[in-house]
Design a protein around this motif. Structure first.
Motif, short mmCIF file in Angstrom:
data_model
loop_
_atom_site.label_atom_id
_atom_site.label_comp_id
_atom_site.label_asym_id
_atom_site.label_seq_id
_atom_site.Cartn_x
_atom_site.Cartn_y
_atom_site.Cartn_z
N LEU A 27 -69.23 3.42 41.28
CA LEU A 27 -68.41 3.87 42.43
C LEU A 27 -68.31 5.35 41.85
CD1 LEU A 27 -65.49 1.48 43.16
CD2 LEU A 27 -67.75 2.13 44.61
N LEU A 28 -67.66 5.86 41.13
CA LEU A 28 -67.44 6.82 40.38
C LEU A 28 -69.40 7.78 41.02
CD1 LEU A 28 -66.02 9.34 39.28
CD2 LEU A 28 -66.82 8.88 36.80
N VAL A 29 -70.36 7.56 40.36
CA VAL A 29 -71.56 8.31 40.21
C VAL A 29 -71.91 8.33 41.39
CG1 VAL A 29 -73.60 8.15 39.36
CG2 VAL A 29 -71.97 7.31 38.07
N SER A 30 -71.92 7.36 42.17
CA SER A 30 -72.46 7.36 43.65
C SER A 30 -71.14 7.76 44.81
CB SER A 30 -71.82 5.60 44.53
OG SER A 30 -70.43 5.14 44.75
N GLY A 31 -69.59 7.66 44.42
CA GLY A 31 -69.35 9.03 45.45
C GLY A 31 -69.55 10.65 44.85
N LEU A 32 -69.82 11.31 43.39
CA LEU A 32 -70.71 11.89 43.28
C LEU A 32 -71.58 12.98 43.44
CD1 LEU A 32 -69.47 12.22 39.54
CD2 LEU A 32 -68.07 13.26 41.03
N VAL A 33 -72.78 11.82 43.68
CA VAL A 33 -73.77 11.98 44.46
C VAL A 33 -73.56 12.01 46.56
CG1 VAL A 33 -76.18 10.64 45.45
CG2 VAL A 33 -75.55 10.55 43.34
N LEU A 34 -72.84 11.70 46.75
CA LEU A 34 -73.02 11.24 47.91
C LEU A 34 -72.10 13.26 48.50
CD1 LEU A 34 -72.29 10.27 50.66
CD2 LEU A 34 -70.15 9.13 50.75
#
Length: 111
Positions: A27-34
């Motif tokens: 979730l953290l990684v996908s939030g940063l990418v988004l």
């Protein structure tokens, strides 16, 4: 038996904790990418909010829909034989070959 049950519960708990940590990391990684992609889209000038996407209201003086509505009402009120002029023009359009979906939708909407 009790020992096996405790061992299964222990490994199940460990698996659940690992899955929770993995889920949080993803979730953290996908939030940063988004967030990065949103920034790139904003830099490119793409609209990102509803206020930017929805066009402003058209003033009545510039609104062609009102003109078209009054033209349709005028055509409906004029007579062409026993029928309204709009209906007669629609029948003539069928004779000419206006049998596409847009013509059918327009006839249904205004008849």
């Amino acid at each position: 038996m009790k020992r096996i049950l405790l061992k299964c519960l222990k490994w199940t708990g460990i698996a659940v904790i690992v899955l929770i940590v993995l889920h949080a990391a993803l979730l953290l990684v996908s939030g940063l990418v988004l967030r990065k992609e949103y920034i790139e889209l904003r830099k490119a000038g793409r609209p990102m909010t509803a206020e930017e996407i929805i066009p402003p209201e058209v003033p009545d003086a510039e609104n062609g829909a009102l003109l078209y509505t009054s033209a349709i009402l005028l055509l409906k009120s004029e007579n062409a034989g026993n029928d309204s002029l709009l209906r007669r023009l629609g029948e003539l359009g069928k004779d000419v070959g206006g049998k596409d979906d847009a013509s059918r939708e327009a006839r249904e909407e205004f008849s």
